[in-house]
Write a protein that holds these residues in place. Structure first.
Motif, PDB file in Angstrom:
ATOM      1  N   UNK A 269      -5.378  -4.865 -10.555  1.00 44.73           N
ATOM      2  CA  UNK A 269      -5.567  -3.960 -11.692  1.00 44.73           C
ATOM      3  C   UNK A 269      -5.006  -2.566 -11.405  1.00 44.73           C
ATOM      4  N   UNK A 270      -5.104  -2.132 -10.153  1.00 41.57           N
ATOM      5  CA  UNK A 270      -4.711  -0.757  -9.827  1.00 41.57           C
ATOM      6  C   UNK A 270      -4.220  -0.675  -8.384  1.00 41.57           C
ATOM      7  N   UNK A 271      -3.195   0.171  -8.183  1.00 40.26           N
ATOM      8  CA  UNK A 271      -2.786   0.510  -6.815  1.00 40.26           C
ATOM      9  C   UNK A 271      -2.686   2.019  -6.748  1.00 40.26           C
ATOM     10  N   UNK A 319      -8.755  -4.987  -7.528  1.00 36.73           N
ATOM     11  CA  UNK A 319      -8.526  -6.104  -8.448  1.00 36.73           C
ATOM     12  C   UNK A 319      -9.447  -6.017  -9.666  1.00 36.73           C
ATOM     13  N   UNK A 320      -9.250  -6.950 -10.594  1.00 32.24           N
ATOM     14  CA  UNK A 320      -9.975  -6.886 -11.872  1.00 32.24           C
ATOM     15  C   UNK A 320     -11.488  -7.073 -11.692  1.00 32.24           C
ATOM     16  N   UNK A 321     -11.900  -7.588 -10.534  1.00 36.54           N
ATOM     17  CA  UNK A 321     -13.340  -7.729 -10.285  1.00 36.54           C
ATOM     18  C   UNK A 321     -13.936  -6.485  -9.652  1.00 36.54           C
ATOM     19  N   UNK A 322     -13.064  -5.478  -9.401  1.00 33.84           N
ATOM     20  CA  UNK A 322     -13.555  -4.233  -8.803  1.00 33.84           C
ATOM     21  C   UNK A 322     -13.534  -4.249  -7.279  1.00 33.84           C
ATOM     22  N   UNK A 323     -13.024  -5.343  -6.687  1.00 33.05           N
ATOM     23  CA  UNK A 323     -12.886  -5.359  -5.223  1.00 33.05           C
ATOM     24  C   UNK A 323     -11.777  -4.398  -4.829  1.00 33.05           C
ATOM     25  N   UNK A 324     -12.030  -3.605  -3.787  1.00 27.07           N
ATOM     26  CA  UNK A 324     -11.002  -2.665  -3.356  1.00 27.07           C
ATOM     27  C   UNK A 324     -10.907  -2.665  -1.836  1.00 27.07           C
ATOM     28  N   UNK A 338      -7.324  -8.822   7.748  1.00 27.24           N
ATOM     29  CA  UNK A 338      -7.066  -7.405   8.013  1.00 27.24           C
ATOM     30  C   UNK A 338      -6.554  -6.771   6.720  1.00 27.24           C
ATOM     31  N   UNK A 339      -7.470  -6.237   5.937  1.00 27.83           N
ATOM     32  CA  UNK A 339      -7.066  -5.760   4.598  1.00 27.83           C
ATOM     33  C   UNK A 339      -7.435  -4.303   4.364  1.00 27.83           C
ATOM     34  N   UNK A 340      -7.773  -3.583   5.440  1.00 26.31           N
ATOM     35  CA  UNK A 340      -8.028  -2.142   5.252  1.00 26.31           C
ATOM     36  C   UNK A 340      -6.700  -1.444   4.924  1.00 26.31           C
ATOM     37  N   UNK A 341      -6.765  -0.204   4.434  1.00 24.37           N
ATOM     38  CA  UNK A 341      -5.547   0.521   4.045  1.00 24.37           C
ATOM     39  C   UNK A 341      -4.726   0.800   5.300  1.00 24.37           C
ATOM     40  N   UNK A 342      -3.594   0.098   5.441  1.00 26.42           N
ATOM     41  CA  UNK A 342      -2.807   0.181   6.672  1.00 26.42           C
ATOM     42  C   UNK A 342      -1.989   1.468   6.700  1.00 26.42           C
ATOM     43  N   UNK A 343      -2.129   2.286   7.744  1.00 26.14           N
ATOM     44  CA  UNK A 343      -1.401   3.550   7.807  1.00 26.14           C
ATOM     45  C   UNK A 343       0.071   3.358   8.158  1.00 26.14           C
TER      46      UNK A 343
END
Ligand SMILES: Nc1nc2c(c(=O)[nH]1)N[C@H]1C(S)=C(S)[C@@H](COP(=O)(O)O)O[C@H]1N2
Ligand SMILES: [Mo]
Length: 349
Positions: A269-271, A319-324, A338-343
């Motif tokens: 849904x958003x990036x 995502x559309x379910x609000x998972x971030x 490993x899905x944390x915001x990768x630097x």
């Protein structure tokens, strides 16, 4: 091309979803656990057995004459991004390239299961690949002797949207990607998408094989207490394809940051992008429509700083379910998911 292991073959390619959603087959990452099996199409059969009305055997010709469908889907190795873990972990050191999106084509698994006839006690579907060997792991107890690569999924998922694919991007599956037949479990980490499939076992109980319980599993919390569960759906994730880490970018210019974002069984849904190590975030623009279980391309026009400096870029998908995406790795996942915001650190000069 980065060869992470030769035998078994593990190959990563530069992560490059810039122009097109589909990854060319020759750039699609490869993750084998054992020596690649040799398959003779004449004698190859798919066997379906266990909690079924009748054991069935299908030849390649039988399969390709069954009802078929197309399924664009992203596969991501559960260890993708491991190179970003601090302190380093032992497994295959994937950077960003342990993921790809292909146009898969084949027979819905439900068509095959319905032909065998599921018994009422059927609850899990076990997939077995033709490959076998000794499991190797530095940090896990391994069984003695040779085992097959095997994984299971619950029957609800099996009947919903799982594909038995014999084509990738319009061509016959290649040996590296599972010729003649592989499973595609859309929206799940790719260890479930068993390659060189030749046996399906319908079971009335949870499967407890090595790749289901000891490997490719993690801790989740029930009433605060850790319980071990097999890895399943993809966690929401975005990855920056351009710039590359340590890329040198001119000061005071417009630079288009590009990437892809995906999630398991939910649309993106958003990036958002941060060019200041996460202090502030701005929305990226989408470059493709949302497709369930396939990545979505995005870009962000960055006005680079006027003064030379090192900059840490981050992307965060929702995502559309609000998972971030979180900012830190979840330790309960060990060296998987490993899905944390990768630097991505770049040099502005
Ligand atoms: N039979 C078999 N299936 C397998 C594997 C394997 O080693 N053997 N590796 C799994 C893992 S961990 C991943 S990430 C994907 C990789 O698929 P690819 O090589 O087509 O990219 O296949 C999965 N299916
Ligand atoms: Mo994997």
């Amino acid at each position: 091309m980065i060869i992470l292991s030769k035998d078994p073959e593990v190959i990563e390619f530069g992560f490059d979803p810039i122009e097109a959603t589909i990854t060319p087959t020759e750039h699609f990452y490869v993750r084998d656990h054992f020596e690649r099996p040799e398959i003779d199409l004449e004698t190859w059969r798919l066997q379906v057995q266990g909690c079924v009305a009748a054991t069935i055997e299908l030849s390649y010709n039988d399969l390709v004459s069954l009802p078929s469908k197309r399924l664009p889907a992203t596969l991501e190795c559960a260890g993708n991004g491991r190179k970003f873990l601090v302190p380093p972990s032992k497994g295959v050191q994937w950077h960003l390239g342990g993921a790809g999106t292909a146009d898969w084509f084949g027979v819905p698994l439900s068509e095959v299961l319905n032909r065998a006839g599921l018994n009422t006690n059927a609850s899990e579907i076990i997939f077995q690949g033709a490959d076998r060997g000794e499991a190797i792991a530095e940090d896990k107890p391994t069984p003695a002797g040779e085992i097959h690569f095997e994984r299971s999924i619950p029957i609800t998922k099996a009947m919903k949207d799982v594909l038995l694919a014999y084509k990738i991007n319009g061509e016959d599956l290649t040996p590296a990607h599972g010729f003649p037949l592989r499973v595609i479990v859309p929206g799940w980490y790719a260890m479930s998408s068993v390659k060189w499939l030749n046996k399906i076992v319908v079971s009335d109980r949870p499967f407890t094989g090595y790749f289901q319980t000891v490997d490719y599993s993690y801790w989740t919390r029930e009433s605060g207490q850790p319980v071990r569960v097999p890895i399943s759906t993809l966690q929401v994730k975005s990855a920056i394809a351009r710039p590359h880490p340590a890329e040198v970018i001119p000061c005071d210019t417009e630079y288009a940051i590009h990437g892809a974002a995906w999630s398991g069984e939910a649309m993106i849904k958003q990036v958002e992008v941060s060019t200041d190590s996460g202090a502030t975030w701005s929305n990226a623009a989408f470059q493709s429509d949302p497709v369930l279980n396939a990545w979505r391309l995005w870009s962000f026009n960055w006005r680079t700083p006027q003064a030379p400096q090192e900059v840490t870029l981050l992307a965060r998908a929702t995502d559309e379910r609000g998972n971030t995406q979180p900012l830190q790795h979840n330790q309960d996942y060990d060296d998987y998911m490993i899905h944390f915001c990768l630097p991505i650190e770049v040099i502005v000069q």
